[in-house]
Design a protein around this motif. Sequence first.
Motif: not given
Length: 81
Positions: A8-10, A12-20
């Motif tokens: 889910x897009x939500x 993905x956004x959390x995952x991207x923030x964590x990875x960053x």
Amino acid sequence: MRILTDIPQEDIEKLDALAARSKRSRAAAIREAVKLYLVSNANNNDWIARGAGYWKGRDDIGDGVEYQRAMREDRTPYDEI
């Protein structure tokens, strides 16, 4: 190995923030998540080992066998018999 999965897009956004925040790629974060999931579920059937020692150090029940007998007889443990 490459895989294709729908996330889910939500998430993905959390995952991207964590990875960053941890200065890693999304793929590295996913690999770590999969590894942690596998490790945490590796011994899922070992329920006896997970529960061992829960009552260790409890001073309020004393001897476990006496406690069980008292519960079966509907009395307070260690009452005078």
